[in-house]
Design a protein around this motif. Structure first.
Motif, mmCIF file in Angstrom:
data_model
loop_
_atom_site.group_PDB
_atom_site.id
_atom_site.type_symbol
_atom_site.label_atom_id
_atom_site.label_comp_id
_atom_site.label_asym_id
_atom_site.label_seq_id
_atom_site.Cartn_x
_atom_site.Cartn_y
_atom_site.Cartn_z
ATOM 1 N N GLN A 1 -10.392 -6.304 -9.720
ATOM 2 C CA GLN A 1 -9.418 -6.891 -10.644
ATOM 3 C C GLN A 1 -9.694 -8.372 -10.890
ATOM 4 N N ILE B 1 0.682 -3.958 6.627
ATOM 5 C CA ILE B 1 0.522 -5.351 7.043
ATOM 6 C C ILE B 1 1.842 -5.763 7.669
ATOM 7 N N PRO C 1 3.869 0.737 -11.370
ATOM 8 C CA PRO C 1 4.337 -0.616 -11.653
ATOM 9 C C PRO C 1 3.540 -1.656 -10.855
ATOM 10 N N ASN C 2 3.641 -2.918 -11.250
ATOM 11 C CA ASN C 2 3.012 -4.010 -10.496
ATOM 12 C C ASN C 2 3.454 -3.957 -9.036
ATOM 13 N N GLY C 3 2.525 -4.180 -8.147
ATOM 14 C CA GLY C 3 2.870 -4.243 -6.731
ATOM 15 C C GLY C 3 3.086 -2.887 -6.083
ATOM 16 N N SER C 4 2.686 -1.804 -6.762
ATOM 17 C CA SER C 4 2.949 -0.478 -6.189
ATOM 18 C C SER C 4 1.858 -0.035 -5.207
ATOM 19 N N GLY C 5 0.732 -0.743 -5.200
ATOM 20 C CA GLY C 5 -0.305 -0.424 -4.213
ATOM 21 C C GLY C 5 -1.621 0.059 -4.791
ATOM 22 N N LYS C 6 -1.760 0.000 -6.114
ATOM 23 C CA LYS C 6 -2.990 0.501 -6.753
ATOM 24 C C LYS C 6 -4.232 -0.247 -6.244
ATOM 25 N N SER C 7 -4.181 -1.583 -6.315
ATOM 26 C CA SER C 7 -5.359 -2.369 -5.899
ATOM 27 C C SER C 7 -5.637 -2.178 -4.412
ATOM 28 N N THR C 8 -4.577 -2.084 -3.615
ATOM 29 C CA THR C 8 -4.763 -1.887 -2.173
ATOM 30 C C THR C 8 -5.488 -0.563 -1.907
ATOM 31 N N ILE D 1 2.223 -0.707 2.936
ATOM 32 C CA ILE D 1 1.910 -0.957 1.524
ATOM 33 C C ILE D 1 1.459 0.356 0.874
HETATM 34 P P1 ADP Z 1 -0.839 -3.261 -7.605
HETATM 35 O O1 ADP Z 1 -2.329 -3.341 -7.688
HETATM 36 O O2 ADP Z 1 -0.313 -1.878 -7.818
HETATM 37 O O3 ADP Z 1 -0.166 -4.247 -8.510
HETATM 38 P P2 ADP Z 1 -1.229 -4.253 -4.890
HETATM 39 O O4 ADP Z 1 -1.989 -3.182 -4.204
HETATM 40 O O5 ADP Z 1 -1.969 -5.461 -5.327
HETATM 41 O O6 ADP Z 1 -0.400 -3.629 -6.106
HETATM 42 O O7 ADP Z 1 -0.041 -4.741 -3.926
HETATM 43 C C1 ADP Z 1 0.864 -3.833 -3.344
HETATM 44 C C2 ADP Z 1 1.872 -4.590 -2.508
HETATM 45 O O8 ADP Z 1 1.254 -5.065 -1.334
HETATM 46 C C3 ADP Z 1 2.484 -5.793 -3.200
HETATM 47 O O9 ADP Z 1 3.861 -5.839 -2.887
HETATM 48 C C4 ADP Z 1 1.743 -6.950 -2.582
HETATM 49 O O10 ADP Z 1 2.525 -8.114 -2.566
HETATM 50 C C5 ADP Z 1 1.484 -6.442 -1.184
HETATM 51 N N1 ADP Z 1 0.291 -7.034 -0.556
HETATM 52 C C6 ADP Z 1 -0.994 -6.868 -0.970
HETATM 53 N N2 ADP Z 1 -1.830 -7.558 -0.172
HETATM 54 C C7 ADP Z 1 -1.062 -8.169 0.758
HETATM 55 C C8 ADP Z 1 -1.326 -9.046 1.861
HETATM 56 N N3 ADP Z 1 -2.570 -9.419 2.180
HETATM 57 N N4 ADP Z 1 -0.258 -9.480 2.592
HETATM 58 C C9 ADP Z 1 1.000 -9.094 2.300
HETATM 59 N N5 ADP Z 1 1.300 -8.274 1.266
HETATM 60 C C10 ADP Z 1 0.300 -7.827 0.514
#
Ligand code: ADP
Ligand code: MG
Length: 253
Positions: free
Chosen positions: A82, A11, A35-42, A16
């Motif tokens: 989630q 993005i 860790p939080n924010g590592s990209g799992k959900s993405t 990411i």
């Molecule tokens: P996790 O599930 O491991 O906690 P995420 O996949 O939710 O991590 O997020 C990974 C990173 O991508 C985070 O730093 C988050 O802030 C960033 N991120 C996710 N979606 C967006 C978006 N739409 N715009 C900008 N950054 C994003």
């Protein structure tokens, strides 16, 4: 079987996901940690098609996702996301019935079989007495179990879950994981609890800052030095006489 091949998601020129390749074998229960924010959900969102990878490919049972119609994909893969924000006031029964929609034509009526599948799915998560309740009036944990029931009612060979134990107390965490463990479906799930991951997963992947930093069995992967490297904390890892792994965290002070 779920496979990702060099999946990149960016993005605004920020990566990411920086090229994730992994493989969830048929029938396995595979976890993804980090860790939080590592990209799992993405990564999971790319797999369940809420996001489209910037580059790379994802395969479901050997077929690339972009070659599968949304309806066909919904017959292959069910999702427990989630966050399940919804402002629509559906009953529990109606929510679970949505799991049957990939098998229906527009406006097709529900069959007795659909009703039976919905009832059985609610029974499996222990929510059969809530079928007429409004979904919005349920606690976070109850909602989570209903969303799992919806995914079960979808009767797919693959299941993707994003931190499904988050809102649950320990009894329901173990109950939900026991249930998932007993499924013969291929399961890929993001988890944040290392002990839950060690207890139930056949294999683990670990991501940090959008990169894969580890993969292997819980026993081979979850060492004190690796936990320190990934989470920046100190921990001991013990094994009981029955072979159960336990991660014991040290306080930071
Ligand atoms: P996790 O599930 O491991 O906690 P995420 O996949 O939710 O991590 O997020 C990974 C990173 O991508 C985070 O730093 C988050 O802030 C960033 N991120 C996710 N979606 C967006 C978006 N739409 N715009 C900008 N950054 C994003
Ligand atoms: Mg997440």
């Amino acid at each position: 079987m779920i496979q990702t091949d060099h999946v990149v998601y960016s993005i605004d020129n920020a990566n990411i996901l920086e090229g994730i390749s992994l493989h969830v074998p048929k029938g396995a229960l595979v976890g993804i940690l980090g860790p939080n924010g590592s990209g799992k959900s993405t990564l999971l969102k790319c797999i369940y098609r809420v996001l489209k990878p910037t580059s790379g490919a994802i395969f479901l049972d050997g077929t690339e996702l972009s070659h599968i119609s949304p309806k066909e994909a919904a017959q292959k893969l069910a999702v427990v996301a989630q966050h399940n924000f919804s402002n629509f006031d559906f009953t529990v029964e109606e929510v679970v019935l949505m799991g049957r929609s990939p098998y229906k034509k527009a406006l097709e009526r529900n069959t007795q079989r659909d009703t039976a599948i919905v009832r059985e799915s609610l029974e499996r998560v222990g929510m059969e007495n809530f079928s007429k309740r409004s979904f919005l009036t349920l606690s976070g944990g109850e909602q989570q179990r209903v969303i799992l029931a919806r995914a079960l009612a979808q009767q797919t060979p693959c299941l993707v879950l994003d931190e499904p134990t988050n809102h649950l107390d320990i009894k329901y965490q173990l109950q939900l994981m026991d249930l998932i463990h007993a499924l013969d479906q291929t399961v890929f799930m993001a988890l944040h609890d290392l002990n839950i991951a060690a207890m139930y997963c056949d294999k683990l992947y670990v991501v940090k800052k959008g990169q894969l930093v580890g993969e292997g069995s819980p026993k081979s992967l979850l060492t004190p030095s690796f936990i320190r490297e990934v989470y920046e904390i100190d921990a001991d890892v013990m094994e009981t006489s029955t072979g159960q792994l336990h991660v014991l965290y040290h306080p930071a002070h």
